[in-house]
Design an enzyme around this catalytic site. Sequence first.
Site, PDB file in Angstrom:
ATOM      1  N   GLU A 156      12.336  12.363 -22.949  1.00  0.00           N
ATOM      2  CA  GLU A 156      11.181  13.016 -23.592  1.00  0.00           C
ATOM      3  C   GLU A 156      11.076  12.213 -25.272  1.00  0.00           C
ATOM      4  O   GLU A 156      11.241  12.494 -25.980  1.00  0.00           O
ATOM      5  CB  GLU A 156      11.316  14.263 -23.988  1.00  0.00           C
ATOM      6  CG  GLU A 156      11.202  15.104 -22.792  1.00  0.00           C
ATOM      7  CD  GLU A 156      11.309  16.498 -23.068  1.00  0.00           C
ATOM      8  OE1 GLU A 156      11.546  16.926 -24.040  1.00  0.00           O
ATOM      9  OE2 GLU A 156      10.863  17.125 -21.931  1.00  0.00           O
ATOM     10  N   GLU A 313      11.093  17.879 -15.046  1.00  0.00           N
ATOM     11  CA  GLU A 313      11.708  19.127 -15.635  1.00  0.00           C
ATOM     12  C   GLU A 313      10.685  20.198 -15.580  1.00  0.00           C
ATOM     13  O   GLU A 313       9.427  19.987 -15.920  1.00  0.00           O
ATOM     14  CB  GLU A 313      12.057  18.929 -17.088  1.00  0.00           C
ATOM     15  CG  GLU A 313      13.197  18.215 -17.412  1.00  0.00           C
ATOM     16  CD  GLU A 313      13.414  18.236 -18.991  1.00  0.00           C
ATOM     17  OE1 GLU A 313      13.106  18.926 -19.474  1.00  0.00           O
ATOM     18  OE2 GLU A 313      14.240  17.112 -19.412  1.00  0.00           O
ATOM     19  N   TRP A 321      13.066  28.117 -26.383  1.00  0.00           N
ATOM     20  CA  TRP A 321      12.738  27.650 -27.414  1.00  0.00           C
ATOM     21  C   TRP A 321      11.273  28.082 -27.762  1.00  0.00           C
ATOM     22  O   TRP A 321      10.801  27.715 -28.868  1.00  0.00           O
ATOM     23  CB  TRP A 321      12.825  26.187 -27.482  1.00  0.00           C
ATOM     24  CG  TRP A 321      12.136  25.584 -26.008  1.00  0.00           C
ATOM     25  CD1 TRP A 321      12.879  25.146 -25.010  1.00  0.00           C
ATOM     26  CD2 TRP A 321      10.887  25.314 -25.612  1.00  0.00           C
ATOM     27  NE1 TRP A 321      12.171  24.837 -23.804  1.00  0.00           N
ATOM     28  CE2 TRP A 321      10.857  24.915 -24.457  1.00  0.00           C
ATOM     29  CE3 TRP A 321       9.518  25.547 -26.238  1.00  0.00           C
ATOM     30  CZ2 TRP A 321       9.524  24.500 -23.451  1.00  0.00           C
ATOM     31  CZ3 TRP A 321       8.236  25.090 -25.636  1.00  0.00           C
ATOM     32  CH2 TRP A 321       8.659  24.554 -24.294  1.00  0.00           C
TER      33      TRP A 321
HETATM   34  C1  GAL Z   1      13.291  19.532 -22.654  1.00  0.00           C
HETATM   35  C2  GAL Z   1      14.353  18.483 -22.740  1.00  0.00           C
HETATM   36  C3  GAL Z   1      15.595  19.070 -22.111  1.00  0.00           C
HETATM   37  C4  GAL Z   1      15.724  20.574 -22.376  1.00  0.00           C
HETATM   38  C5  GAL Z   1      14.581  21.364 -21.795  1.00  0.00           C
HETATM   39  C6  GAL Z   1      14.526  22.935 -22.166  1.00  0.00           C
HETATM   40  O1  GAL Z   1      12.397  19.381 -23.690  1.00  0.00           O
HETATM   41  O2  GAL Z   1      14.062  17.390 -22.084  1.00  0.00           O
HETATM   42  O3  GAL Z   1      16.751  18.295 -22.155  1.00  0.00           O
HETATM   43  O4  GAL Z   1      16.003  20.623 -23.566  1.00  0.00           O
HETATM   44  O5  GAL Z   1      13.552  20.867 -22.698  1.00  0.00           O
HETATM   45  O6  GAL Z   1      13.249  23.392 -21.872  1.00  0.00           O
END
Ligand code: GAL
Length: 677
Positions: A156, A313, A321
């Site tokens: 990312e 992902e 978050w």
């Molecule tokens: C993404 C990141 C991952 C993990 C994920 C959690 O932004 O690439 O490593 O932190 O978020 O949602």
Amino acid sequence: MNHPLTDVTRTLGGIAYGGDYNPEQWPREVWREDVRLMREAGVNLVTVGVFSWSRIQPRPGTYDWSLLDEVLDLLHAHGIAVDLATATAAPPPWFTRQHPDARPVTASGTRLAHGSRQVFCPSSPAYAEAADALVTALAARYGDHPALVVWHVHNEWGNHNALCYCDTSADAFRSWLRERYKNLDALNDVWGTDFWSQRYGDWEEIDPPRDTTAFRNPGQELDYHRFCSDALLTRHRAETTILRRIAPRVPITTNVMGTLEKKVDGYAFAAECDLVSVDHYLPAADPDGHIDLALNADLARGMARGRPWLLMEHSTSAVNWQPVNVAKQPGEMRRNSLAHLARGADGLMFFQWRQSRVGAEKWHSAMLPHAGTEGRVWKEAKALGAELAALREVTGSRVHGDVAMLFDWHTWWALELQARPSDQTRYLDAVRDWYEALWTLNITCDLVPPDADLTGYRAVVAPSLYLLSDHDADNLSRYVDQGGHLAVGCFSGVVDEYDRVHLGGNPGALREVLGLVADEYLPLRTQDHALLEDGTRVRQWVERVETRGCTPVLRFADTTDGGPAHGGPAVTRHSFGRGTAWYTATRLPVTALREVLRTLCAQAGAHPVVDAPPGLEAVRRTGEEHAYLFLINHTLDTAHVSVTGVGVAGAEITDGRVVVPPGDVVVVREDLTIAPA
Ligand code: GAL
């Protein structure tokens, strides 16, 4: 079909399935259980090494491969392939200690501390040197490893550190500007530096757009966005150059963040990959998050130029978050996954394989939750693995969007700079409205940049495409002139690539093709609205439009309720060359926009995928002999859909109709060798 992702899925024996695997977070005993359970869940690909730098290189100049050696061998012995990350997304503490000046600096001048990830300035030479050395060593060590099927460059790009305002970045910005403008007069001209006495007499006087007294120079800020995205792209290229030199057999990807990431131009990164991969997380505050999902999947396909792509992902349930991290309902993960599959993904991966016990992401869901194999999420992850194995025949098939939606990071940057007519106008809101209108019609669209080849599309839509170069405006006009159907949303075509207004009447870049002039932009206060003649209430944005050849299709009501442009055109249509161009001079609610697009698409021959009830999402993937119709029910009601074909993975069809229970997904295989009745 010879495409790197097709080669990968062929090696895997079907749809890629798995997630980020972070074995360094666990003792060695756990690894054996991991591979056993991966097999049980049908996992065939894992991403390793994303955050392993401090283990691979515990001290400057000292590499320790023991962990990765063992893990890669173990995975390979269990038939699980590896997407190996270059590990450059999290420099270790020793790096920061050695190079404190490599830490990023905010616009207000605060140098950020170590203690998280992506703690580096994208322009730092020390970071470049350390990262390149790491990638070189890693490629030499594992380039021939039999488990390795994809390189995962960084992770990312720019998620946390894209905009750095340190002195090193300032120097690099100046070099970038010299390269772009060659002479200072050209820069002074396009940035309009005679305004507010900002004229530069020396390149050294130029800084990044740091926090200052009042509004920053918009041209400077827009270029800073471009520079920051380019600085990371330079790093991406450096890594890919090393990987291609040392291990040319292995295709390269990086996980692009789609609309989750404003700061980097996703198209630019996708263009530098052998196969496109993206990340997507549902915005929990959005009750219709599945529409955001579909939008991002269609953007991924646009970035992949129509070819299959990889979902690198997403989450099995809650993330950690967002303000409130809403867990997915039973069945929702499956629905999300199959929706990505429907829109062209050939692989479905999660962050992450095993839920962390410690660290900042321990409250982020994973395939294997804290509860282990007793957890609901595990059971669903395992069932999904089995289902994907049954659906493997869809790999390689493609989704063909009838409609192109123009989506552009440069417009996003420019539209949301300071001192616009209204700070309520957010680019993604406009994009979402237009996308949602098409989504509810089940008309498939590709999200593509404004300079894309539009010739194959039955219709093109451009929500608030505020920034439009003459070159890209010509692309749109030519498309219409040659018989295309175009719909343009309010506040489009207003400025050029430097954020300079196209003169002679708004929207300067599209005035001719739309056959109108927007005499004045009349944004509304939050509490205000305007009425259209058909009773529709509009908010936020109104334009006073004068026709110059176009025909008003819908007007603002000719009463005081009609708002500041009462009686004037709200939606227009213009015949231009052999085609037609529509314009909406206000932010139409999705329901009203849907009716405009329904008419336009019918005239353009862009049809819904199937005739389906509201809330039933339908998408088709087309292969060589078969097409696959995905029907996804987002409602609480059972849906019945007329289909021609046979059910895949257990779907039953009776008398030409398939039943899609609430929350369920069915896939129908259609035989392309039989002519439709
Ligand atoms: C993404 C990141 C991952 C993990 C994920 C959690 O932004 O690439 O490593 O932190 O978020 O949602």
